[in-house]
Design a protein around this motif. Structure first.
Motif, PDB file in Angstrom:
ATOM      1  N   ALA A  14      32.437  61.777 -17.518  1.00 57.78           N
ATOM      2  CA  ALA A  14      33.526  60.802 -17.596  1.00 57.78           C
ATOM      3  C   ALA A  14      34.775  61.271 -16.852  1.00 57.78           C
ATOM      4  O   ALA A  14      35.748  60.517 -16.737  1.00 57.78           O
ATOM      5  CB  ALA A  14      33.880  60.533 -19.059  1.00 57.78           C
TER       6      ALA A  14
ATOM      7  N   GLY B 298      36.635  63.954 -17.720  1.00 55.83           N
ATOM      8  CA  GLY B 298      37.586  64.654 -18.579  1.00 55.83           C
ATOM      9  C   GLY B 298      37.499  66.161 -18.493  1.00 55.83           C
ATOM     10  O   GLY B 298      38.398  66.869 -18.959  1.00 55.83           O
TER      11      GLY B 298
ATOM     12  N   THR C 246      38.054  61.226 -21.231  1.00 57.12           N
ATOM     13  CA  THR C 246      38.621  61.199 -19.882  1.00 57.12           C
ATOM     14  C   THR C 246      39.914  62.000 -19.738  1.00 57.12           C
ATOM     15  O   THR C 246      40.238  62.434 -18.630  1.00 57.12           O
ATOM     16  CB  THR C 246      38.896  59.750 -19.445  1.00 57.12           C
ATOM     17  OG1 THR C 246      39.817  59.140 -20.366  1.00 57.12           O
ATOM     18  CG2 THR C 246      37.603  58.938 -19.421  1.00 57.12           C
TER      19      THR C 246
END
Length: 348
Positions: free
Chosen positions: A60, A62, A261
């Protein structure tokens, strides 16, 4: 009953999953080894249980899969490491190794981490100096806030753990590893996955009533150890591991359980103490042995079969699981199979 998997197979599986997610092979192997060690010692909320979550954050955006943790500030007995938003195990290991090297010449050394991530159980890193004949101490800011200030309702603090590892000669080492809350949040997540209730005393709801359903954990508050004293410890450990390093603390802490994220900027700290700076290391080990035997052999309450020292039960779990394998509950097995299929990696 859960299946069991040999630790070596678990390490290979996790390393393969990380590589499939874009992590370099050497980093993947290092992190997989530390996660398997977490499972061996019985820290079931910090080993393979976390694999899918780490991969989800990598995919994602992150977490940086190709991070290069590095020293950004350095003095003879201290260093500040930036984790480059990578897997937390990498930056924290660099901090431990740096502290060990400095303590060999300076007697003691303190290393902090910023820009890190969740790194597994605290004892992994306190043990690193201990394995070099030193005393190790580790502090961290937890990866989500679940603890309010004493008397409050806003979740401004985390489980902020401490671990201390002290070598002995013939006795098992003394290894304290604890959250500043009655239960670490990872234990709550394990209960939820297994469909088990939490004991009373772990969490309360916002009216102060006992909360035992882990599926409702996001409605509740973790309780600190020792009442207001645990709140004070969580605050101070967070200042030392987070604020001092320029890492997240208070409202800046990102809930990595809910947010894949955002950069977490997790902070940790390692202290390495060279026993030789304070006297004969062998004499110290003998004194630890004598004290351990004194405590274990002391008078017990009725019905108490044995007095344990910190770390003894984890050591026993590790010895057993090294032979029998690591238990993998059916729900976790299904999650891992799905993750492997999604990444095109071999199943466990």
């Amino acid at each position: 009953m859960p299946d069991t998997v040999a630790a070596a197979a678990l390490r290979r599986f996790m390393a393969g999953i990380f590589e499939a997610a874009g992590v370099p092979a050497a980093d993947a192997a290092q992190v997989a080894g530390l996660m398997a060690e977490a499972d061996l010692i019985g820290a079931d909320g910090h080993g393979v249980f976390r694999l899918a979550q780490y991969v989800r954050r990598i995919r994602a955006g992150g977490m940086n899969p190709r991070a290069v943790p590095h020293i950004v500030e350095e003095r003879p007995a201290s260093a500040l490491i930036d984790g480059d938003n990578g897997l937390g195990h990498l930056a924290t290991t660099l901090a431990a190794r740096t502290a060990i090297a400095k303590a060999k010449t300076q007697g003691v050394a303190w290393c902090g981490v910023r820009g890190g991530n969740h790194a597994g159980p605290a004892s992994l890193y306190a043990r690193m100096p201990m394995e070099e004949g030193m005393i190790g101490l580790y502090l961290a800011v937890g990866s989500a806030n679940h603890l309010p200030p004493w008397g409050g309702l806003e979740l401004l603090l985390s489980t902020n753990p401490i671990a201390v590892a002290v070598p002995a000669r013939h006795e098992p080492p003394i290894v304290l590893d604890m959250a500043t809350t009655v239960a670490a949040y990872g234990k709550v997540k394990v209960k939820a996955q297994r469909g088990e209730a939490m004991p009373e005393g772990w969490m309360i709801d916002r009216l102060g009533r006992a909360l035992t359903d882990p599926a409702r954990a996001n409605e509740g508050l973790l309780l600190p150890i020792g009442g207001y004293k645990g709140y004070g410890l969580a605050l101070i450990f967070g200042l030392l591991a987070g604020t001092l390093n320029g890492a997240a603390m208070g409202r800046d802490v990102v809930d990595f359980n809910a947010d894949d994220t955002s950069v977490t900027n997790t902070g940790q700290a390692i202290l390495a103490i060279d026993i030789a700076a304070f006297g004969d290391p062998e004499a110290f080990r003998d004194r630890i042995d004598a004290l351990a035997r004194e405590i274990r052999g002391s008078e017990r309450l009725p019905g108490v079969e044995r007095i344990f020292l910190p770390g003894e039960q984890s050591a026993a779990t590790r010895a057993r699981r090294a032979i029998e394998g690591v238990p993998i509950p059916p729900q976790l097995r299904a999650q891992l199979d799905a993750l492997a299929a999604e990444l095109g990696a071999p199943k466990l």
